[in-house]
Each structure stands twice: as C-alpha cells, then as structure tokens.
Design a protein around this motif. Structure first.
Motif, PDB file in Angstrom:
ATOM      1  N   GLY A   7      10.962   3.786  -7.637  1.00  0.00           N
ATOM      2  CA  GLY A   7      11.154   4.193  -6.248  1.00  0.00           C
ATOM      3  C   GLY A   7      11.440   3.012  -5.340  1.00  0.00           C
ATOM      4  N   ALA A   8      12.002   3.317  -4.196  1.00  0.00           N
ATOM      5  CA  ALA A   8      12.359   2.280  -3.226  1.00  0.00           C
ATOM      6  C   ALA A   8      11.128   1.550  -2.685  1.00  0.00           C
ATOM      7  N   HIS A   9      10.027   2.285  -2.488  1.00  0.00           N
ATOM      8  CA  HIS A   9       8.805   1.640  -1.978  1.00  0.00           C
ATOM      9  C   HIS A   9       8.263   0.641  -3.005  1.00  0.00           C
ATOM     10  N   LEU A  10       8.310   1.017  -4.281  1.00  0.00           N
ATOM     11  CA  LEU A  10       7.836   0.108  -5.326  1.00  0.00           C
ATOM     12  C   LEU A  10       8.715  -1.128  -5.398  1.00  0.00           C
ATOM     13  N   GLU A  11      10.028  -0.942  -5.312  1.00  0.00           N
ATOM     14  CA  GLU A  11      10.942  -2.087  -5.358  1.00  0.00           C
ATOM     15  C   GLU A  11      10.638  -3.064  -4.228  1.00  0.00           C
ATOM     16  N   SER A  12      10.391  -2.542  -3.037  1.00  0.00           N
ATOM     17  CA  SER A  12      10.052  -3.392  -1.889  1.00  0.00           C
ATOM     18  C   SER A  12       8.744  -4.135  -2.124  1.00  0.00           C
ATOM     19  N   ALA A  13       7.754  -3.421  -2.644  1.00  0.00           N
ATOM     20  CA  ALA A  13       6.457  -4.044  -2.899  1.00  0.00           C
ATOM     21  C   ALA A  13       6.568  -5.139  -3.954  1.00  0.00           C
ATOM     22  N   LEU A  14       7.332  -4.898  -5.002  1.00  0.00           N
ATOM     23  CA  LEU A  14       7.503  -5.910  -6.046  1.00  0.00           C
ATOM     24  C   LEU A  14       8.174  -7.156  -5.482  1.00  0.00           C
ATOM     25  N   GLN A  15       9.139  -6.967  -4.598  1.00  0.00           N
ATOM     26  CA  GLN A  15       9.791  -8.117  -3.960  1.00  0.00           C
ATOM     27  C   GLN A  15       8.802  -8.907  -3.106  1.00  0.00           C
ATOM     28  N   ALA A  41      -1.487  -2.761 -11.043  1.00  0.00           N
ATOM     29  CA  ALA A  41      -2.374  -3.460 -10.101  1.00  0.00           C
ATOM     30  C   ALA A  41      -2.306  -2.818  -8.726  1.00  0.00           C
ATOM     31  N   ILE A  42      -1.132  -2.359  -8.318  1.00  0.00           N
ATOM     32  CA  ILE A  42      -1.014  -1.665  -7.032  1.00  0.00           C
ATOM     33  C   ILE A  42      -1.855  -0.402  -7.051  1.00  0.00           C
ATOM     34  N   LEU A  43      -1.830   0.315  -8.174  1.00  0.00           N
ATOM     35  CA  LEU A  43      -2.634   1.537  -8.296  1.00  0.00           C
ATOM     36  C   LEU A  43      -4.122   1.228  -8.285  1.00  0.00           C
ATOM     37  N   ALA A  44      -4.506   0.109  -8.858  1.00  0.00           N
ATOM     38  CA  ALA A  44      -5.930  -0.245  -8.948  1.00  0.00           C
ATOM     39  C   ALA A  44      -6.470  -0.766  -7.625  1.00  0.00           C
ATOM     40  N   LEU A  91       0.818  -1.215   0.000  1.00  0.00           N
ATOM     41  CA  LEU A  91       0.000   0.000   0.000  1.00  0.00           C
ATOM     42  C   LEU A  91       0.855   1.269   0.000  1.00  0.00           C
ATOM     43  N   ALA A  92       2.001   1.218   0.665  1.00  0.00           N
ATOM     44  CA  ALA A  92       2.889   2.383   0.712  1.00  0.00           C
ATOM     45  C   ALA A  92       3.544   2.654  -0.631  1.00  0.00           C
ATOM     46  N   ALA A  93       3.481   1.706  -1.540  1.00  0.00           N
ATOM     47  CA  ALA A  93       4.136   1.848  -2.842  1.00  0.00           C
ATOM     48  C   ALA A  93       3.273   2.536  -3.881  1.00  0.00           C
ATOM     49  N   ARG A  94       2.084   2.970  -3.537  1.00  0.00           N
ATOM     50  CA  ARG A  94       1.175   3.557  -4.531  1.00  0.00           C
ATOM     51  C   ARG A  94       1.767   4.769  -5.236  1.00  0.00           C
ATOM     52  N   GLU A  95       2.383   5.667  -4.486  1.00  0.00           N
ATOM     53  CA  GLU A  95       2.950   6.871  -5.101  1.00  0.00           C
ATOM     54  C   GLU A  95       4.096   6.508  -6.056  1.00  0.00           C
ATOM     55  N   ASP A  96       4.959   5.595  -5.618  1.00  0.00           N
ATOM     56  CA  ASP A  96       6.039   5.140  -6.489  1.00  0.00           C
ATOM     57  C   ASP A  96       5.486   4.409  -7.708  1.00  0.00           C
ATOM     58  N   ALA A  97       4.419   3.641  -7.505  1.00  0.00           N
ATOM     59  CA  ALA A  97       3.805   2.923  -8.630  1.00  0.00           C
ATOM     60  C   ALA A  97       3.243   3.904  -9.649  1.00  0.00           C
ATOM     61  N   ALA A  98       2.650   4.997  -9.181  1.00  0.00           N
ATOM     62  CA  ALA A  98       2.114   6.009 -10.097  1.00  0.00           C
ATOM     63  C   ALA A  98       3.232   6.634 -10.925  1.00  0.00           C
ATOM     64  N   SER A  99       4.335   6.946 -10.285  1.00  0.00           N
ATOM     65  CA  SER A  99       5.479   7.514 -11.000  1.00  0.00           C
ATOM     66  C   SER A  99       6.044   6.509 -12.000  1.00  0.00           C
TER      67      SER A  99
END
Length: 103
Positions: free
Chosen positions: A72-80, A99-102, A54-62
């Motif tokens: 972004g680092a948050h997106l990388e963590s979420a993907l892992q 999908a994270i954004l949705a 959930l914290a990766a939404r902003e990074d996912a949007a970018s």
C-alpha cells in the motif's frame, strides 16, 4: 479495507505466525527495539513522520499477511521515512512491516 479482506488478512497473519512464532517474536522484538531506539534518539524526527508510520499499520498488516504481495501507499511512505531516518538499519521490508504492526 473491507471486512472480508481484513478478516482474510488477519487469518493469513495468524496462520503464518503460528508456524514460526518464536522467530517472529524474536524478529519483531529486534526490529521493534531498533525502530524505537532510532525514533526516540532522533532529535529531528518530526511528529509528521511518526504519523506516517502509524498510518501505515493497515497497509503493513496486508503486506505481512500477503507475504509481500500487497504493497500500500501508506506502507511505502513509512518505509521511506524509516530508511531515511535509520540508513544503517539492515532490515527487509517484511521485517519493518512486522515492526510497524508491533508498535
């Protein structure tokens, strides 16, 4: 994220999705359903992992708006986390970010 970058990311996202709206919706629905099914059926999914995604939404949007150039680092963590919890999920990083954004 500054308001100008956020506005730019939103504008790029809206322009990129207008050209292929139906495929975007289909992909998002498919990946979103797979992620939801995975996270709901996984008994070892911790609330910490869910918070990471959930914290990766902003990074996912970018990431989506830049077509993968901004990672972004948050997106990388979420993907892992997602790939660790669903190793059989065949999705690109871009599809997972959508999908994270949705979600």
């Amino acid at each position: 994220m500054t308001p100008i970058r956020l506005f730019g990311a939103a504008a790029l996202l809206s322009l990129s999705t207008m050209a292929s709206a139906s495929s975007f919706i289909g992909t998002t629905d498919m990946i979103g359903s797979a992620l939801i099914g995975t996270t709901e059926s996984s008994t070892d999914m911790s609330s910490g992992d869910d918070k990471i995604v959930l914290a990766a939404r902003e990074d996912a949007a970018s990431f989506v708006a830049s077509r993968g150039d901004i990672r972004g680092a948050h997106l990388e963590s979420a993907l892992q986390v997602i790939r660790a919890k669903a190793p059989s999920l065949q999705a690109t990083d871009l599809e997972l970010a959508e999908a994270i954004l949705a979600r």
